[in-house]
Design a protein around this motif. Structure first.
Motif, PDB file in Angstrom:
ATOM      1  N   THR A   1       0.888  -1.402  -0.050  1.00 50.69           N
ATOM      2  CA  THR A   1      -0.062  -0.144   0.172  1.00 50.69           C
ATOM      3  C   THR A   1       0.989   1.188   0.081  1.00 50.69           C
ATOM      4  O   THR A   1       1.717   1.343   0.712  1.00 50.69           O
ATOM      5  CB  THR A   1      -0.966  -0.078   1.142  1.00 50.69           C
ATOM      6  N   THR A   2       0.535   2.198  -1.008  1.00 47.45           N
ATOM      7  CA  THR A   2       1.330   3.452  -0.896  1.00 47.45           C
ATOM      8  C   THR A   2       0.209   4.402  -0.385  1.00 47.45           C
ATOM      9  O   THR A   2      -0.579   4.713  -1.026  1.00 47.45           O
ATOM     10  CB  THR A   2       1.819   3.494  -2.421  1.00 47.45           C
ATOM     11  N   ARG A   3       0.909   5.226   0.579  1.00 52.33           N
ATOM     12  CA  ARG A   3       0.045   6.406   0.971  1.00 52.33           C
ATOM     13  C   ARG A   3       0.801   7.567   0.825  1.00 52.33           C
ATOM     14  O   ARG A   3       1.897   8.008   1.005  1.00 52.33           O
ATOM     15  CB  ARG A   3      -0.153   6.395   2.558  1.00 52.33           C
ATOM     16  N   SER A   4       0.026   8.716   0.294  1.00 50.26           N
ATOM     17  CA  SER A   4       0.635   9.789  -0.070  1.00 50.26           C
ATOM     18  C   SER A   4      -0.086  11.006   0.706  1.00 50.26           C
ATOM     19  O   SER A   4      -1.409  11.020   0.893  1.00 50.26           O
ATOM     20  CB  SER A   4       0.899  10.367  -1.518  1.00 50.26           C
ATOM     21  N   THR A   5       0.563  11.965   1.357  1.00 53.66           N
ATOM     22  CA  THR A   5      -0.158  13.173   1.928  1.00 53.66           C
ATOM     23  C   THR A   5       0.098  14.208   1.125  1.00 53.66           C
ATOM     24  O   THR A   5       1.315  14.686   0.602  1.00 53.66           O
ATOM     25  CB  THR A   5       0.351  13.395   3.286  1.00 53.66           C
ATOM     26  N   GLN A   6      -0.940  14.840   0.757  1.00 55.87           N
ATOM     27  CA  GLN A   6      -0.654  16.094  -0.375  1.00 55.87           C
ATOM     28  C   GLN A   6      -1.023  17.440   0.226  1.00 55.87           C
ATOM     29  O   GLN A   6      -2.051  17.606   1.240  1.00 55.87           O
ATOM     30  CB  GLN A   6      -1.767  15.902  -1.620  1.00 55.87           C
ATOM     31  N   ASP A   7      -0.519  18.590  -0.139  1.00 50.73           N
ATOM     32  CA  ASP A   7      -0.804  19.870   0.208  1.00 50.73           C
ATOM     33  C   ASP A   7      -1.707  20.432  -0.739  1.00 50.73           C
ATOM     34  O   ASP A   7      -1.095  20.820  -1.878  1.00 50.73           O
ATOM     35  CB  ASP A   7       0.586  20.730   0.509  1.00 50.73           C
ATOM     36  N   LEU A   8      -2.890  20.511  -0.550  1.00 50.23           N
ATOM     37  CA  LEU A   8      -3.917  21.002  -1.449  1.00 50.23           C
ATOM     38  C   LEU A   8      -4.034  22.551  -1.623  1.00 50.23           C
ATOM     39  O   LEU A   8      -4.796  23.037  -2.396  1.00 50.23           O
ATOM     40  CB  LEU A   8      -5.185  20.461  -1.186  1.00 50.23           C
ATOM     41  N   VAL A   9      -3.184  23.371  -0.599  1.00 51.09           N
ATOM     42  CA  VAL A   9      -3.395  24.657  -0.646  1.00 51.09           C
ATOM     43  C   VAL A   9      -2.384  25.310  -1.549  1.00 51.09           C
ATOM     44  O   VAL A   9      -2.638  26.367  -2.040  1.00 51.09           O
ATOM     45  CB  VAL A   9      -2.991  25.242   1.085  1.00 51.09           C
TER      46      VAL A   9
ATOM     47  N   PRO B   1      -0.686  26.191  -5.044  1.00 55.65           N
ATOM     48  CA  PRO B   1      -1.468  26.322  -6.298  1.00 55.65           C
ATOM     49  C   PRO B   1      -1.327  25.258  -7.091  1.00 55.65           C
ATOM     50  O   PRO B   1      -2.422  24.805  -7.777  1.00 55.65           O
ATOM     51  CB  PRO B   1      -0.445  27.312  -7.106  1.00 55.65           C
ATOM     52  N   LEU B   2      -0.489  24.143  -7.128  1.00 52.52           N
ATOM     53  CA  LEU B   2      -0.735  22.692  -7.790  1.00 52.52           C
ATOM     54  C   LEU B   2      -0.462  21.604  -6.641  1.00 52.52           C
ATOM     55  O   LEU B   2       0.426  22.285  -5.595  1.00 52.52           O
ATOM     56  CB  LEU B   2       0.126  22.400  -8.681  1.00 52.52           C
ATOM     57  N   SER B   3      -1.396  20.847  -6.356  1.00 51.36           N
ATOM     58  CA  SER B   3      -1.078  19.882  -5.333  1.00 51.36           C
ATOM     59  C   SER B   3       0.230  19.467  -5.203  1.00 51.36           C
ATOM     60  O   SER B   3       0.943  19.158  -6.278  1.00 51.36           O
ATOM     61  CB  SER B   3      -2.035  18.869  -5.040  1.00 51.36           C
ATOM     62  N   GLN B   4       0.950  19.454  -3.961  1.00 54.52           N
ATOM     63  CA  GLN B   4       2.278  19.008  -3.619  1.00 54.52           C
ATOM     64  C   GLN B   4       2.232  17.674  -2.730  1.00 54.52           C
ATOM     65  O   GLN B   4       1.791  17.533  -1.909  1.00 54.52           O
ATOM     66  CB  GLN B   4       3.110  19.853  -3.234  1.00 54.52           C
ATOM     67  N   ILE B   5       3.066  16.764  -3.162  1.00 54.65           N
ATOM     68  CA  ILE B   5       3.105  15.656  -2.481  1.00 54.65           C
ATOM     69  C   ILE B   5       4.153  15.987  -1.203  1.00 54.65           C
ATOM     70  O   ILE B   5       5.331  16.326  -1.645  1.00 54.65           O
ATOM     71  CB  ILE B   5       3.637  14.278  -3.055  1.00 54.65           C
ATOM     72  N   LEU B   6       3.816  15.744   0.060  1.00 51.32           N
ATOM     73  CA  LEU B   6       4.454  16.202   1.238  1.00 51.32           C
ATOM     74  C   LEU B   6       5.155  14.986   1.777  1.00 51.32           C
ATOM     75  O   LEU B   6       6.311  14.980   2.182  1.00 51.32           O
ATOM     76  CB  LEU B   6       3.729  17.009   2.381  1.00 51.32           C
ATOM     77  N   GLN B   7       4.536  13.694   1.522  1.00 51.39           N
ATOM     78  CA  GLN B   7       4.999  12.564   2.365  1.00 51.39           C
ATOM     79  C   GLN B   7       4.488  11.167   1.369  1.00 51.39           C
ATOM     80  O   GLN B   7       3.524  11.502   0.972  1.00 51.39           O
ATOM     81  CB  GLN B   7       4.645  12.431   3.668  1.00 51.39           C
ATOM     82  N   LEU B   8       5.499  10.376   1.270  1.00 51.45           N
ATOM     83  CA  LEU B   8       4.913   8.945   0.670  1.00 51.45           C
ATOM     84  C   LEU B   8       5.284   8.090   1.511  1.00 51.45           C
ATOM     85  O   LEU B   8       6.635   7.806   1.985  1.00 51.45           O
ATOM     86  CB  LEU B   8       5.622   8.756  -0.705  1.00 51.45           C
ATOM     87  N   THR B   9       4.549   7.098   1.908  1.00 49.42           N
ATOM     88  CA  THR B   9       4.848   5.963   2.729  1.00 49.42           C
ATOM     89  C   THR B   9       4.434   4.553   1.975  1.00 49.42           C
ATOM     90  O   THR B   9       3.664   4.420   1.437  1.00 49.42           O
ATOM     91  CB  THR B   9       4.011   5.947   4.077  1.00 49.42           C
ATOM     92  N   GLN B  10       5.457   3.749   1.539  1.00 48.61           N
ATOM     93  CA  GLN B  10       5.253   2.339   0.912  1.00 48.61           C
ATOM     94  C   GLN B  10       5.736   1.361   1.861  1.00 48.61           C
ATOM     95  O   GLN B  10       6.772   1.163   1.897  1.00 48.61           O
ATOM     96  CB  GLN B  10       6.095   2.591  -0.458  1.00 48.61           C
ATOM     97  N   GLY B  11       4.798   0.576   1.933  1.00 47.27           N
ATOM     98  CA  GLY B  11       5.011  -0.206   3.255  1.00 47.27           C
ATOM     99  C   GLY B  11       5.462   0.155   4.245  1.00 47.27           C
ATOM    100  O   GLY B  11       4.747   1.130   4.961  1.00 47.27           O
ATOM    101  N   THR B  12       6.755   0.045   4.716  1.00 41.86           N
ATOM    102  CA  THR B  12       7.381   0.682   5.996  1.00 41.86           C
ATOM    103  C   THR B  12       8.214   1.790   5.626  1.00 41.86           C
ATOM    104  O   THR B  12       8.710   2.649   6.583  1.00 41.86           O
ATOM    105  CB  THR B  12       7.946  -0.453   6.620  1.00 41.86           C
TER     106      THR B  12
END
Length: 98
Positions: free
Chosen positions: A11-19, A21-32
């Protein structure tokens, strides 16, 4: 915003900054494995534990190379008219293998 995608048993989880101008990936977690991303006017680097990966981009924001903390080129990317899939690539956006 948290987004998740599962392929097989990973499972890949991404935390995005939607504030931004274009959404930005702040953090990606893939497994551990967790990777945090640092921004200035654009994405500057990825922090994976103590390892740093710096991004070298062109005028569109497309990643053309990644560098280590000493400035040594790790990878170089070349794009066809449709872009190619490094993690962050064409116009600086997250690439989806599917």
């Amino acid at each position: 915003m948290l987004v998740a995608q599962t392929q097989g048993s990973t499972t890949t989880r991404s935390t995005q900054d939607l504030v931004a101008p274009l959404s930005q990936i702040l953090q990606l977690t893939q497994g551990t494995q967790r990777t945090d991303y640092v921004y200035g006017r654009k994405r500057l680097l990825a922090l994976d534990g103590t390892a740093q990966t710096w991004y070298g981009s062109d005028a569109l924001g497309s990643v053309r190379q990644t560098l280590d903390a000493t400035g040594t080129v790790r990878t170089a990317f070349h794009y066809d008219p449709w872009g190619t899939p490094p993690s962050f690539g064409f116009t600086g956006e997250l690439q989806d293998d599917e």
